[in-house]
Design an enzyme around this catalytic site. Structure first.
Site, PDB file in Angstrom:
ATOM      1  N   HIS A  38       0.837  -1.221   0.000  1.00 45.42           N
ATOM      2  CA  HIS A  38       0.000   0.000   0.000  1.00 45.42           C
ATOM      3  C   HIS A  38       0.866   1.263   0.000  1.00 45.42           C
ATOM      4  O   HIS A  38       0.518   2.261   0.624  1.00 45.42           O
ATOM      5  CB  HIS A  38      -0.930   0.026   1.220  1.00 45.42           C
TER       6      HIS A  38
ATOM      7  N   ASN B  16     -10.227  -2.730   2.563  1.00 47.92           N
ATOM      8  CA  ASN B  16      -9.949  -2.710   1.128  1.00 47.92           C
ATOM      9  C   ASN B  16     -11.224  -2.421   0.340  1.00 47.92           C
ATOM     10  O   ASN B  16     -12.311  -2.390   0.912  1.00 47.92           O
ATOM     11  CB  ASN B  16      -9.405  -4.082   0.683  1.00 47.92           C
TER      12      ASN B  16
HETATM   13 FE1  HDE Z   1      -2.271  -4.759   5.619  1.00 51.71          FE
HETATM   14  N1  HDE Z   1      -0.435  -3.950   5.994  1.00 51.71           N
HETATM   15  N2  HDE Z   1      -1.594  -6.582   6.225  1.00 51.71           N
HETATM   16  N3  HDE Z   1      -4.035  -5.649   5.090  1.00 51.71           N
HETATM   17  N4  HDE Z   1      -2.945  -3.018   4.950  1.00 51.71           N
HETATM   18  C1  HDE Z   1      -0.111  -2.667   5.832  1.00 51.71           C
HETATM   19  O1  HDE Z   1       1.031  -1.437   7.456  1.00 51.71           O
HETATM   20  C2  HDE Z   1      -0.428  -6.803   6.865  1.00 51.71           C
HETATM   21  C3  HDE Z   1      -4.389  -6.947   5.276  1.00 51.71           C
HETATM   22  C4  HDE Z   1      -4.211  -2.732   4.513  1.00 51.71           C
HETATM   23  O2  HDE Z   1      -3.136   3.551   4.074  1.00 51.71           O
HETATM   24  C5  HDE Z   1       1.236  -2.339   6.404  1.00 51.71           C
HETATM   25  O3  HDE Z   1       1.296   0.729   7.956  1.00 51.71           O
HETATM   26  C6  HDE Z   1      -0.326  -8.174   7.274  1.00 51.71           C
HETATM   27  C7  HDE Z   1      -5.774  -7.147   5.014  1.00 51.71           C
HETATM   28  C8  HDE Z   1      -4.303  -1.344   4.126  1.00 51.71           C
HETATM   29  O4  HDE Z   1      -1.440   3.355   5.435  1.00 51.71           O
HETATM   30  C9  HDE Z   1       1.719  -3.674   6.965  1.00 51.71           C
HETATM   31  C10 HDE Z   1      -1.494  -8.771   6.856  1.00 51.71           C
HETATM   32  C11 HDE Z   1      -6.255  -5.921   4.653  1.00 51.71           C
HETATM   33  C12 HDE Z   1      -3.040  -0.811   4.383  1.00 51.71           C
HETATM   34  C13 HDE Z   1       0.555  -4.584   6.659  1.00 51.71           C
HETATM   35  C14 HDE Z   1      -2.282  -7.766   6.208  1.00 51.71           C
HETATM   36  C15 HDE Z   1      -5.159  -5.005   4.718  1.00 51.71           C
HETATM   37  C16 HDE Z   1      -2.229  -1.877   4.890  1.00 51.71           C
HETATM   38  C17 HDE Z   1       2.176  -1.612   5.494  1.00 51.71           C
HETATM   39  C18 HDE Z   1      -1.886 -10.232   7.034  1.00 51.71           C
HETATM   40  C19 HDE Z   1      -7.684  -5.572   4.252  1.00 51.71           C
HETATM   41  C20 HDE Z   1      -2.581   0.605   4.107  1.00 51.71           C
HETATM   42  C21 HDE Z   1       2.265  -0.205   6.026  1.00 51.71           C
HETATM   43  C22 HDE Z   1      -2.229 -10.545   8.392  1.00 51.71           C
HETATM   44  C23 HDE Z   1      -8.616  -5.775   5.336  1.00 51.71           C
HETATM   45  C24 HDE Z   1      -2.880   1.509   5.257  1.00 51.71           C
HETATM   46  C25 HDE Z   1       1.498  -0.209   7.230  1.00 51.71           C
HETATM   47  C26 HDE Z   1      -2.454   2.931   4.907  1.00 51.71           C
HETATM   48  C27 HDE Z   1      -0.895  -1.722   5.283  1.00 51.71           C
HETATM   49  C28 HDE Z   1       0.554  -5.856   7.050  1.00 51.71           C
HETATM   50  C29 HDE Z   1      -3.543  -8.036   5.640  1.00 51.71           C
HETATM   51  C30 HDE Z   1      -5.332  -3.622   4.389  1.00 51.71           C
HETATM   52  C31 HDE Z   1       3.034  -4.195   6.434  1.00 51.71           C
HETATM   53  C32 HDE Z   1       0.840  -8.802   7.995  1.00 51.71           C
HETATM   54  C33 HDE Z   1      -6.540  -8.467   5.125  1.00 51.71           C
HETATM   55  C34 HDE Z   1      -5.513  -0.615   3.575  1.00 51.71           C
HETATM   56  O5  HDE Z   1       1.922  -3.612   8.352  1.00 51.71           O
END
Ligand code: HDE
Length: 698
Positions: free
Chosen positions: A81, A154
Site C-alpha cells: 500500500h 480494502n
Molecule cells: Fe495490511 N499492511 N496486512 N491488510 N494493509 C499494511 O502497514 C499486513 C491486510 C491494509 O493507508 C502495512 O502501515 C499483514 C488485510 C491497508 O497506510 C503492513 C497482513 C487488509 C493498508 C501490513 C495484512 C489489509 C495496509 C504496510 C496479514 C484488508 C494501508 C504499512 C495478516 C482488510 C494503510 C502499514 C495505509 C498496510 C501488514 C492483511 C489492508 C506491512 C501482515 C486483510 C488498507 O503492516
C-alpha cells in the site's frame, strides 16, 4: 603558474550586492528564514566560500544543516500500500447501534467525528501509477472521543489468504520478481500466478481482482469493506458479529482495461488528481457506512465460516443496515506530514468494538505497530499530528524514546503510586468500567498448527461471484485472466490455474483456455466439493447504481472557428448534470471562436487524451476539423473515446474526423444539432452494446 588573485573586501561587497538582486528577500520579519535552530539566515542562495570562486567551507553550518536534512527527507515507503492518496473529513452517525455496542462513535446520533481516509494500491511502490489492476486499500482513521478507531480495509470484501502466516509469501509473489526487479505494480507475471495456483483459497479473491472492481474509475467511486468479521460489544458485555461496508454516493464505477493501461501513461496521478480536484472545488465525495450484524447462532447456521476472510456474507442473506455517512471535505495541507506519515493500526478500536478470531486478522495487530518502527523510526509515532488521538486526550506513563515531543511534568511515571498523599500529581489511572475490555470469548483448546475444517471450501464463493455477474462483467473477468496468464511464461503455471478454474465454473475455464489457445487440463481436486449458492446481484457493478454524470468528467474538443454558443450549451448541460467539464484545444492558449471571441483551453490536445474523460464532445469548425485530420492525437482522441465505449457528441463539421477514426454511428454518437441536452443521457454511462464491435473478449 599564475596565482588566483585575492578577493578584496570591496569585491566581496559587490558580489553580495549582486546576489541580493537576483532573488527576492523577505520583507516581513515574521517571514524571516532561519536554520532549524532559529538562527536567522542572511543568504539562502550562496554557500560560504573562500572567495567567490574558491572552495566551500566546512564551517558553513547553514549549508550543512540544509543539505543534511535534505539527504534524510525520504522515509521507507510502506511495504504494501505504498502509493496512496488521502483526505480529511467527518463521519456522522445517522442510526444508533446502542443495542449492540457501547462505542460512542456508533451510538451518538448526529455527532460528527473527524476522519482521515487514505486510499492506496497494494503492489506498486510509492512512485508507481494510480491505475494498475490491483486491490485498493480503503483505510479510515476516525478520531473518536474514546480514542482512534482505524478501520483498515480494502475495496474488495474478501482476501487472498486465510492465515496471516502466508502474507509475506503473497506479497513477495505479487511484487516485482526477485531477480529482475519487474514488473512494477502488476500481478500479470509468473510468480504471482504460481502462488495463486498453489493456494486455491485465493480463488474467490482472484475473481474480484480480475473483475472491473480492481480498475476503479475514481477513488470516489469505490466501495470499501472492513473485510474481516469484527465484534460489537454492548453495555452488558454481549457480542454481535459485524461486517463493515462503505458505499459511495457516486456508485461503483470502473475503467476498461485498455483505458487503465493508457491512463497510466496519460496521467500516472489520475486518481490522486481526481480526488484532490474534486475536494478542491467543493465536490465532496461521500460514502454511507453500513453494517451486517449476526449473532453467534446465525453465524453458526451459515454454510461457511465467518472467521474465514476469503468468504463474504451475501447482502441478500443479511442486508446491509446503513448507520452513517462519511464526507471527505478537506485536502491535506502537506502530503508528507499527513498522507505519508499516517500510521493506521487495526488495533485502534474504541471500547465496544473488538476483533474476532479470524486467523488473518489475528496477525495484523503485531504487524502494523511493528512496521511503523521501521517506517517512522520511533515508538513515538503516535505523537505525529496526523496520528494523535484528537477526539480525547491520550495520557499514560510511557516515557522517553526517540523524538519524544511531550514534556511531562512531575514525578509520577509509574503506577500504582501514592504521590497524591503528598499533594503531588499522581498521573492517569485505569478505568475498569469505561476502558477497553476484550470480549470474553471462551477458549479451551490444544495448541495446534491446523486450519479448521470449515475453511476447506475454496470454490463455492468464487463460483457465487462469477455466476452473479452480468454477461459483460463475466467477459471482462475472463479476458483479464487471459491477459494476465498470457504474461506468464511458464506453461505449468497457466495449466494449474485452468485446473483450478474448472472448480469455479466450467464455462469460465473453457473460455479462458480458448483465450490462451490451450487445452483444458484435468480438474484439480478441491479440498472440499463446492456447492451452488443463490446468485447475489449485489456483487455486480453494472446496474447496481443508477447511471449519472455526477462526479464524471466531460471533455470538449474545440478548434478555431468553432461555435461558442454550442460549446457553452454542452458545458452548461453537462455541469448541471453534475459533471466537471474541460475544454481541449490544439494549443493551450485557446481558440478564436466563430465571431472572433477567444476561448481559453483547460488542456492541450496532445497532453489531454480522451482517456481522462467519461464522455467527449467534438465542437469543430470545418477548417478546424480539416487541420486535425493530420494530427494523430486528434484521431486517437476520437478512436479511444469510441473504443472505450464513451458517448461522443459531434457537430456536422466533425464528421471527417469521426470517419478517419473509424467511428460508426450508434446510440452513443450524438449529433449536437439535436441540442446539447441530447448528449447528457448517453454521456451518463458507457455504451456497452458497442463493445462487441470494438473488442475481442474472451
Ligand atoms: Fe495490511 N499492511 N496486512 N491488510 N494493509 C499494511 O502497514 C499486513 C491486510 C491494509 O493507508 C502495512 O502501515 C499483514 C488485510 C491497508 O497506510 C503492513 C497482513 C487488509 C493498508 C501490513 C495484512 C489489509 C495496509 C504496510 C496479514 C484488508 C494501508 C504499512 C495478516 C482488510 C494503510 C502499514 C495505509 C498496510 C501488514 C492483511 C489492508 C506491512 C501482515 C486483510 C488498507 O503492516
Amino acid at each position: 603558474m599564475a596565482k588566483t588573485p585575492r578577493t578584496t573586501p570591496a569585491q566581496v561587497k559587490e558580489t553580495l550586492g549582486a546576489g541580493g538582486e537576483t532573488h527576492q528577500t523577505a520583507s516581513a520579519p515574521d517571514a524571516r528564514l532561519t536554520t532549524n535552530h532559529g538562527v536567522p539566515v542572511s543568504d539562502n542562495q550562496n554557500s560560504l566560500k573562500a572567495g567567490p570562486r574558491g572552495p566551500s567551507l566546512l564551517e558553513d553550518f547553514v549549508l550543512r544543516e540544509k543539505i543534511q536534512h535534505f539527504d534524510h527527507e525520504r522515509i521507507p515507503e510502506r511495504i504494501v500500500h505504498a502509493r496512496g492518496s488521502a483526505a480529511h473529513g467527518f463521519f456522522e452517525l445517522t442510526e444508533s447501534l446502542e443495542k449492540y455496542t457501547r462505542a460512542r462513535v456508533l451510538t451518538e446520533v448526529g455527532k460528527r467525528t473527524e476522519v482521515f481516509t487514505r486510499f492506496s494500491t497494494v503492489a506498486g511502490g510509492a512512485g508507481s501509477v494510480d491505475t494498475p489492476r490491483d486491490v485498493r486499500g480503503f483505510a479510515v482513521k476516525l478520531y473518536t472521543v474514546e480514542g482512534n478507531w482505524d478501520l483498515v480495509g480494502n475495496n474488495i470484501p474478501v482476501f487472498f489468504i486465510q492465515d496471516a502466516i502466508k502474507f509475506p509469501d503473497l506479497i513477495h509473489a505479487v511484487k516485482m520478481e526477485a531477480d529482475r526487479g519487474y514488473p512494477q505494480a502488476a500481478s500479470a507475471h509468473d510468480t504471482f500466478w504460481d502462488f495463486i495456483g498453489l493456494m486455491p483459497e485465493s480463488t474467490h479473491m482472484i475473481m474480484w481482482v480480475m473483475s472491473d472492481r480492481a480498475i476503479p474509475r475514481s477513488l470516489r467511486m469505490m466501495e470499501g469493506f472492513g473485510v474481516h468479521t469484527f465484534r460489537l460489544i454492548n453495555d452488558k458485555d454481549e457480542a454481535t458479529f459485524v461486517k463493515f461496508h462503505w458505499r459511495p454516493k457516486l456508485g461503483t464505477q470502473s475503467t476498461l482495461w485498455d483505458e487503465a493501461v493508457k491512463l497510466a501513461g496519460a496521467d500516472p496521478d489520475f486518481h490522486r488528481r481526481d480526488l484532490f480536484e474534486a475536494i478542491d472545488k467543493g465536490d465532496f465525495p461521500e460514502w454511507e457506512l453500513g453494517v451486517q450484524l449476526l449473532t453467534q447462532d446465525e453465524a453458526d447456521a451459515l454454510p461457511f465460516d465467518i472467521l474465514d476472510a476469503t468468504k463474504l456474507i451475501p447482502e441478500e442473506l443479511y442486508p446491509i443496515k446503513v448507520i452513517g455517512r462519511m464526507v471527505l471535505d478537506r485536502n491535506p495541507d502537506n502530503f508528507f506530514a499527513e498522507t505519508e506519515q499516517a500510521a493506521f493500526l487495526p488495533t485502534n478500536m474504541p471500547p465496544g468494538i473488538d476483533v474476532s478470531e479470524d486467523p488473518l486478522l489475528q496477525g495484523r495487530p503485531f504487524s502494523y505497530q511493528d512496521t511503523q518502527l521501521s517506517r517512522l523510526g520511533t515508538v513515538n509515532f503516535h505523537q505525529l499530528p496526523i496520528n494523535q488521538a484528537k477526539g480525547c486526550p491520550f495520557q499514560n506513563l510511557q516515557r522517553d524514546g526517540h523524538m519524544q515531543t511531550q514534556v511531562f511534568k512531575g514525578r509520577a511515571n509509574y503506577e500504582p503510586n501514592s504521590l497524591s498523599q503528598a499533594g503531588e500529581e499522581g498521573g492517569p489511572r485505569e478505568d475498569p468500567e469505561g476502558g477497553f475490555r476484550s470480549f470474553a470469548a471462551p477458549v479451551e483448546e490444544t495448541k495446534v498448527r491446523l486450519r479448521a475444517e470449515t475453511f476447506a471450501d475454496h470454490y463455492s464463493q468464487a463460483r457465487l461471484f462469477y455466476r452473479s455477474q452480468t454477461e459483460i462483467e463475466q467477459a471482462h473477468l475472463a479476458s483479464a485472466i487471459v491477459f494476465e496468464l498470457s504474461k506468464c511464461q511458464m506453461e505449468h503455471v497457466r495449466n494449474r490455474i485452468l485446473g483450478n478454474l474448472r472448480n469455479v465454473d466450467e464455462s469460465l475455464a473453457k473460455r479462458v483456455a480458448a483465450g490462451l489457445a490451450m487445452d483444458l487440463p484435468a480438474k484439480n481436486k478441491p479440498a472440499a466439493e463446492p456447492f451452488d449458492m443463490d446468485a447475489s446481484p449485489a456483487l455486480r457493478i453494472l446496474g447496481k447504481y443508477p447511471d449519472s454524470l455526477k462526479g464524471r468528467a466531460v471533455g470538449i474538443l474545440v478548434t478555431d472557428g468553432a461555435d461558442g454558443a454550442l460549446i457553452e450549451a454542452v458545458k452548461s448541460a453537462a455541469e448541471s448534470a453534475g459533471a466537471s467539464v474541460k475544454i481541449v484545444a490544439p494549443k493551450v492558449g485557446g481558440v478564436k471562436l466563430k465571431g472572433g471571441k477567444m476561448l481559453a483551453a483547460d488542456g492541450q490536445l496532445a497532453g489531454t487524451p480522451s482517456v481522462v474523460f467519461d464522455a467527449v464532445a467534438l465542437v469543430l469548425s470545418e477548417d478546424g476539423c480539416a487541420s486535425l485530420l493530420g494530427e494523430a492525437a486528434a484521431v486517437d482522441f476520437v478512436r479511444d473515446a469510441f473504443g472505450h465505449l464513451k458517448a461522443i457528441g459531434f457537430t456536422a463539421e466533425a464528421q471527417p474526423l469521426l470517419d478517419k477514426a473509424g467511428v460508426a454511428p450508434d446510440d452513443g454518437l450524438v449529433d449536437l444539432a439535436k441540442g446539447a441536452k441530447a448528449f447528457i443521457g448517453p454521456a451518463s454511462t458507457r455504451q456497452w452494446n458497442r463493445e462487441p464491435k470494438v473488442r475481442m473478449l474472451a
